[in-house]
Design a protein around this motif. Structure first.
Motif, PDB file in Angstrom:
ATOM      1  N   LYS A 116      -3.169 -17.673  37.161  1.00  0.00           N
ATOM      2  CA  LYS A 116      -4.283 -16.807  36.757  1.00  0.00           C
ATOM      3  C   LYS A 116      -5.133 -16.485  37.980  1.00  0.00           C
ATOM      4  O   LYS A 116      -5.092 -17.214  38.979  1.00  0.00           O
ATOM      5  CB  LYS A 116      -5.156 -17.522  35.710  1.00  0.00           C
ATOM      6  N   ASN A 165     -20.374 -27.266  37.057  1.00  0.00           N
ATOM      7  CA  ASN A 165     -20.291 -26.913  35.636  1.00  0.00           C
ATOM      8  C   ASN A 165     -19.238 -25.854  35.322  1.00  0.00           C
ATOM      9  O   ASN A 165     -19.164 -25.357  34.193  1.00  0.00           O
ATOM     10  CB  ASN A 165     -21.665 -26.419  35.150  1.00  0.00           C
ATOM     11  N   ALA A 166     -18.405 -25.511  36.321  1.00  0.00           N
ATOM     12  CA  ALA A 166     -17.372 -24.486  36.089  1.00  0.00           C
ATOM     13  C   ALA A 166     -16.338 -24.980  35.074  1.00  0.00           C
ATOM     14  O   ALA A 166     -16.177 -26.191  34.861  1.00  0.00           O
ATOM     15  CB  ALA A 166     -16.678 -24.146  37.400  1.00  0.00           C
ATOM     16  N   ASP A 167     -15.656 -24.039  34.463  1.00  0.00           N
ATOM     17  CA  ASP A 167     -14.572 -24.377  33.526  1.00  0.00           C
ATOM     18  C   ASP A 167     -13.554 -25.253  34.267  1.00  0.00           C
ATOM     19  O   ASP A 167     -13.044 -24.861  35.320  1.00  0.00           O
ATOM     20  CB  ASP A 167     -13.898 -23.083  33.066  1.00  0.00           C
ATOM     21  N   PRO A 168     -13.236 -26.455  33.727  1.00  0.00           N
ATOM     22  CA  PRO A 168     -12.319 -27.356  34.442  1.00  0.00           C
ATOM     23  C   PRO A 168     -10.844 -27.003  34.265  1.00  0.00           C
ATOM     24  O   PRO A 168      -9.974 -27.880  34.337  1.00  0.00           O
ATOM     25  CB  PRO A 168     -12.647 -28.721  33.830  1.00  0.00           C
ATOM     26  N   ASP A 169     -10.550 -25.694  34.054  1.00  0.00           N
ATOM     27  CA  ASP A 169      -9.145 -25.291  33.906  1.00  0.00           C
ATOM     28  C   ASP A 169      -8.423 -25.218  35.257  1.00  0.00           C
ATOM     29  O   ASP A 169      -7.217 -24.966  35.308  1.00  0.00           O
ATOM     30  CB  ASP A 169      -9.043 -23.945  33.178  1.00  0.00           C
ATOM     31  N   ASN A 183      -9.020 -23.060  37.696  1.00  0.00           N
ATOM     32  CA  ASN A 183      -9.002 -21.732  38.306  1.00  0.00           C
ATOM     33  C   ASN A 183     -10.285 -21.406  39.065  1.00  0.00           C
ATOM     34  O   ASN A 183     -10.370 -20.377  39.721  1.00  0.00           O
ATOM     35  CB  ASN A 183      -8.753 -20.653  37.243  1.00  0.00           C
ATOM     36  N   THR A 184     -11.287 -22.281  38.950  1.00  0.00           N
ATOM     37  CA  THR A 184     -12.554 -22.068  39.657  1.00  0.00           C
ATOM     38  C   THR A 184     -12.882 -23.307  40.483  1.00  0.00           C
ATOM     39  O   THR A 184     -12.990 -24.413  39.947  1.00  0.00           O
ATOM     40  CB  THR A 184     -13.708 -21.803  38.669  1.00  0.00           C
ATOM     41  N   CYS A 223     -14.057 -29.181  43.357  1.00  0.00           N
ATOM     42  CA  CYS A 223     -13.787 -28.639  42.024  1.00  0.00           C
ATOM     43  C   CYS A 223     -14.555 -29.486  41.007  1.00  0.00           C
ATOM     44  O   CYS A 223     -15.068 -30.552  41.347  1.00  0.00           O
ATOM     45  CB  CYS A 223     -12.289 -28.631  41.727  1.00  0.00           C
ATOM     46  N   PRO A 224     -14.650 -29.036  39.756  1.00  0.00           N
ATOM     47  CA  PRO A 224     -15.320 -29.854  38.738  1.00  0.00           C
ATOM     48  C   PRO A 224     -14.569 -31.177  38.527  1.00  0.00           C
ATOM     49  O   PRO A 224     -13.333 -31.222  38.655  1.00  0.00           O
ATOM     50  CB  PRO A 224     -15.259 -28.995  37.475  1.00  0.00           C
ATOM     51  N   VAL A 226     -11.345 -31.341  36.061  1.00  0.00           N
ATOM     52  CA  VAL A 226     -10.020 -30.763  36.346  1.00  0.00           C
ATOM     53  C   VAL A 226      -8.967 -31.877  36.268  1.00  0.00           C
ATOM     54  O   VAL A 226      -9.217 -33.009  36.681  1.00  0.00           O
ATOM     55  CB  VAL A 226     -10.008 -30.094  37.742  1.00  0.00           C
TER      56      VAL A 226
END
Length: 315
Positions: free
Chosen positions: A27, A79-83, A85-86, A249-250, A253
């Motif tokens: 993604k 606080n980013a989405d732990p998917d 990708n960020t 990263c968060p 993840v």
């Protein structure tokens, strides 16, 4: 960066091929940068983003989320989405904000992937300044306490600490004027301030354009790529300081993705494109893997906290 879907060969520095990374990262990727476009962290993030884009075949965007001497962007990374990708780039302010009580989190509230580089501080003046050496500046400052204005990037930032270190080492008093980001340099060129303690990456470009001169660099010894810049230390002022940058990263993840990011960022760091960028941008490549960087950050937070208390900048 332009998506690159070719399979490519093995990326330098690791066993995973470019196509291997494109199998993991499917993604678009976002890099959060806590500092404004045009600054050192932004340029660094964009260079790594370009290399990662080639490795994954994904579009990698850099999102500048500024404010609070980095606090806004650091919070966004945490606080980013732990998917997976960020991720984001951090600077030394991640460790200067907590001792001041300006944030309620520390580096432990997110996950350090790798350290990329260090950014030494310099003492810089306008090219037409009457100060040609650090000694000239110190002599004047001693005779005129508080008269010189030193511009820094935000109160309690690492560059503010570097200014305080210089004043302490030289036994002088200057008036500190906080600015946001690289604007301390432009403020000096406009004549608002007399001197700035800023990153080599910013000031070196102005030296090359003939607008600034560097009176001293806050490293232990002269840098191989910048042999003309004398250290503060060799001129009798024992002050060493500057920033560092790396990727986080968060915490949430997955372990697999954390490992993939660490491996891919290591390959990106080792790439010719990134190494050349550092050389040209006034950044000193200083790789640390996750474990070593985590240990460094723990030690640095302790050191910085003590120093800031000594300087009256911490709670």
């Amino acid at each position: 960066s332009t998506p690159n879907t070719s399979n490519g060969g093995a990326a330098s520095g690791g066993g995973t091929t470019s196509s291997g990374y494109s199998d993991v990262f499917k993604k678009p990727i976002e890099f959060i940068c806590p500092w404004a476009a045009g600054g050192g962290a932004d340029g660094n993030a964009r260079q790594i983003a370009a290399v990662v884009g080639e490795m994954t075949g994904q579009t990698v965007t850099v999102s500048n989320q500024t404010g609070g001497s980095g606090a806004v962007g650091f919070s966004a990374i945490m606080n980013a989405d732990p998917d997976g990708n960020t991720i984001g780039i951090i600077t030394a302010e991640l460790n200067t904000l907590p001792p001041q009580g300006l944030v309620t989190f520390t580096y432990e509230d997110m996950y350090p992937l790798i350290q990329l580089c260090t950014l030494p501080s310099v003492v810089a003046v306008k090219s037409d300044s009457s100060f040609n050496t650090l000694e000239d500046l110190v002599t004047y400052a001693k005779e005129n306490p508080g008269k010189l204005k030193v511009g820094t990037v935000g109160t309690g930032s690492i560059w503010h600490i570097c200014a305080a270190k210089l004043m302490s080492a030289a036994g002088i008093e200057m008036t500190t004027v906080p600015y946001d980001g690289a604007s301390a340099a432009t403020a000096m060129l406009a004549g608002e301030i007399d001197v700035t303690t800023t990153e080599l990456a910013v000031s070196h470009a102005y030296v090359q354009s003939g607008d600034m001169k560097i009176l001293g660099i806050m490293t232990e010894e002269r840098l191989e790529d910048y042999p003309d810049y004398p250290t503060c230390k060799e001129q009798g002022y024992d002050c060493v300081g500057g920033s560092f940058q790396g990727m986080f990263c968060p915490n949430g993840v997955s372990d697999d993705l954390k490992a993939s990011w660490e491996a891919m960022l290591t390959d990106a760091y080792n790439s010719e494109a990134y190494q050349t960028y550092c050389k040209n941008a006034g950044m000193v490549p200083a790789y640390l893997n996750h474990a070593d960087w985590e240990a460094f950050l723990a030690d640095d937070l302790d050191t910085v906290g003590n120093l800031m208390r000594d300087l009256g900048l911490a709670q």
